[in-house]
Design a protein around this motif. Structure first.
Motif, short mmCIF file in Angstrom:
data_model
loop_
_atom_site.label_atom_id
_atom_site.label_comp_id
_atom_site.label_asym_id
_atom_site.label_seq_id
_atom_site.Cartn_x
_atom_site.Cartn_y
_atom_site.Cartn_z
N ILE A 190 9.73 -1.77 8.50
CA ILE A 190 8.74 -1.17 7.60
C ILE A 190 9.43 0.06 7.04
O ILE A 190 9.73 1.00 7.77
CB ILE A 190 7.44 -0.81 8.33
N LYS A 191 9.71 0.06 5.77
CA LYS A 191 10.64 1.02 5.17
C LYS A 191 9.86 2.16 4.50
O LYS A 191 9.38 2.03 3.38
CB LYS A 191 11.52 0.29 4.16
N SER B 289 8.15 2.48 -4.27
CA SER B 289 6.78 1.97 -4.29
C SER B 289 6.68 0.76 -3.38
O SER B 289 7.59 -0.08 -3.35
CB SER B 289 6.37 1.58 -5.70
N PRO B 290 5.58 0.62 -2.64
CA PRO B 290 5.39 -0.58 -1.82
C PRO B 290 4.85 -1.76 -2.63
O PRO B 290 4.68 -2.85 -2.09
CB PRO B 290 4.36 -0.13 -0.79
N TYR B 291 4.56 -1.52 -3.91
CA TYR B 291 3.94 -2.55 -4.74
C TYR B 291 4.92 -3.08 -5.79
O TYR B 291 5.84 -2.38 -6.23
CB TYR B 291 2.69 -1.99 -5.43
N GLU B 292 4.72 -4.31 -6.18
CA GLU B 292 5.57 -4.93 -7.19
C GLU B 292 5.31 -4.30 -8.56
O GLU B 292 4.22 -3.77 -8.82
CB GLU B 292 5.31 -6.43 -7.25
N PRO B 293 6.29 -4.38 -9.46
CA PRO B 293 6.08 -3.85 -10.82
C PRO B 293 5.00 -4.62 -11.56
O PRO B 293 4.52 -5.67 -11.10
CB PRO B 293 7.44 -4.06 -11.49
N ARG C 161 10.69 0.88 16.97
CA ARG C 161 9.55 0.02 16.65
C ARG C 161 9.66 -0.55 15.23
O ARG C 161 8.67 -1.00 14.66
CB ARG C 161 8.26 0.81 16.82
N LEU C 162 10.85 -0.47 14.66
CA LEU C 162 11.17 -1.05 13.35
C LEU C 162 10.40 -0.39 12.21
O LEU C 162 10.00 -1.03 11.24
CB LEU C 162 10.92 -2.56 13.35
N ILE C 163 10.24 0.93 12.31
CA ILE C 163 9.64 1.73 11.25
C ILE C 163 10.62 2.84 10.89
O ILE C 163 11.02 3.62 11.76
CB ILE C 163 8.29 2.35 11.68
N LEU C 164 11.02 2.91 9.63
CA LEU C 164 11.96 3.94 9.18
C LEU C 164 11.23 5.06 8.46
O LEU C 164 10.42 4.82 7.56
CB LEU C 164 12.99 3.34 8.23
N VAL C 165 11.51 6.30 8.87
CA VAL C 165 11.07 7.49 8.14
C VAL C 165 12.31 8.36 7.94
O VAL C 165 13.37 8.08 8.50
CB VAL C 165 9.97 8.27 8.90
N CYS D 41 0.63 1.94 6.46
CA CYS D 41 0.16 3.24 6.95
C CYS D 41 -0.62 3.08 8.25
O CYS D 41 -0.48 3.90 9.18
CB CYS D 41 -0.69 3.93 5.88
N GLU D 42 -1.42 2.05 8.34
CA GLU D 42 -2.19 1.82 9.56
C GLU D 42 -1.28 1.47 10.73
O GLU D 42 -1.50 1.92 11.87
CB GLU D 42 -3.22 0.72 9.31
N ILE D 43 -0.23 0.69 10.47
CA ILE D 43 0.74 0.35 11.53
C ILE D 43 1.47 1.61 11.98
O ILE D 43 1.69 1.82 13.19
CB ILE D 43 1.72 -0.71 11.02
N LEU D 44 1.83 2.47 11.04
CA LEU D 44 2.50 3.72 11.40
C LEU D 44 1.61 4.57 12.29
O LEU D 44 2.06 5.10 13.32
CB LEU D 44 2.86 4.49 10.13
#
Length: 361
Positions: free
Chosen positions: A27-28, A34-38, A319-323, A345-348
């Motif tokens: 989870i990057k 942006s986490p959303y597609e164009p 836990r495979l989350i990058l900050v 965000c909820e997983i974080l």
């Protein structure tokens, strides 16, 4: 080190981008993408550009892009300069507008870390101005700058990585106080709640605004950025561009950028999702004991009063989350967290809660 290197190369300290791991592994939340597609319209336009053929060079002046951006902001075409990402706009600015005699430029000690890299690359003297105690940009030293010593002032607004912004009235105060110093406002994150200075361009010859499609228009992958300012100012960037690379923005990228500016509905929907998720994440991490600086960006800047930031980042990585953690005073204990999808965000939050409650660091 090769014996064929130019003399100054060994002394360069290159910019370090956020880690780009294999897609789908993490989870990057470390690179402010942006986490959303164009916009679907932008994707269709880029596909059409490919179908029409790529054998010919693109329009070297990106005329249609300039027209689309100018229309969006109420400017004239000659007040828009298009480049290969905002970084190239910045590079041409350092070369074309900052190198004036032995004058230095000023920028915050904590801001976009490409500024000192470019200053050294293009041999521009610079001074880094400390932030205020609350990590905001302290305007006083810039208001007191002497035009005979300073050629330009540059800062990101909202600032990165702190996420805080100067108000438009403060920027105008600076423009009025320093008519003989160029003021460059880097607005990569302005669409997430900030206030743009573009509306001041008509009034001030010493204002240059830098923007990008990478963040709020979900197009980091095509590299399109632009500078906005009075036409005479932008002529310096055009001269540098045409002395370096006459075709910096390819046909596909131009098509995507134009369509992205035309799809206002998608732009507003996705940025509002990010703002809503940012507000959620701010509330939740504060409830976990973190301090969060006021954010007008697509990320938050946070620290825990008792726990080491590097240790938290390492625990999240397991836990495979990058900050993003910056090993730099005075922000050594802060983490920059990009706003992902609401699910991200909820997983974080869930993982941070478990790390804290179980004393795993």
């Amino acid at each position: 080190m090769s014996k064929f290197w130019s003399d100054f190369v060994a002394g360069l300290t290159p910019y370090v981008p956020g880690e780009q791991p294999p897609e789908g592994l993490f989870i990057k939340l470390n690179s402010n993408e942006s986490p959303y597609e164009p916009s679907p319209k932008a994707i269709a336009a880029m596909q059409a550009a490919v179908a029409q053929g790529l054998a010919l060079y693109p329009d070297s002046e990106a005329t249609a892009v300039r027209q689309a951006v100018a229309k969006y902001y109420g400017l004239s075409d000659d007040q828009v300069f298009v480049a290969n990402g905002s970084d190239e706009s910045l590079a041409h600015t350092f070369q074309g507008l900052f190198r004036r005699g032995n004058k230095k430029i000023l920028f915050p000690s904590i801001t976009y870390s490409f500024y000192p890299v470019y200053a050294k690359l293009f041999q521009v003297p610079f001074e880094q101005v400390p932030l205020a105690a609350d990590y905001s940009i302290d305007l006083a030293p810039y208001l007191a700058a002497k035009p005979e010593e300073v050629s330009a002032i540059i800062f990101a607004n909202p600032n990165a990585p702190t996420s805080m912004q100067l108000e438009l009235a403060q920027i105008e105060q600076l423009l009025q106080a320093q008519p003989d110093i160029l003021i460059v406002v880097d607005e990569a994150y302005v669409d997430f709640g900030g206030t743009s200075a573009v509306g001041l361009i008509a009034k001030y010859t010493n204002l240059l605004v830098i923007q990008t499609v990478s963040k709020s228009r979900s197009l980091a992958g095509i590299r399109v950025g632009f500078a906005l300012g009075q036409a005479e100012l932008l002529q310096a960037l055009i001269r540098v561009k045409n002395s370096f690379n006459s075709y910096p923005v390819d046909r596909i990228a131009q098509a995507g950028a134009i369509a992205a500016f035309e799809d206002e509905e998608h732009f507003n929907q996705t940025r509002q999702k990010i703002i809503t998720s940012r507000e959620y994440l701010e509330r939740e991490v504060r409830a976990l004991g973190f301090e969060v600086l006021p954010s007008k960006t697509n990320f938050i800047f946070m620290r825990h009063p008792e726990l080491d930031a590097a240790a938290i980042a390492a625990a999240l990585r397991e836990r495979l989350i990058l900050v993003r953690h910056f090993k730099q005073d005075p922000i050594m204990q802060f983490l920059r967290v990009t706003i992902g999808t609401q699910e991200n965000c909820e997983i974080l939050v869930k993982n941070l809660s478990e790390i804290l409650s179980k004393g795993m660091i």
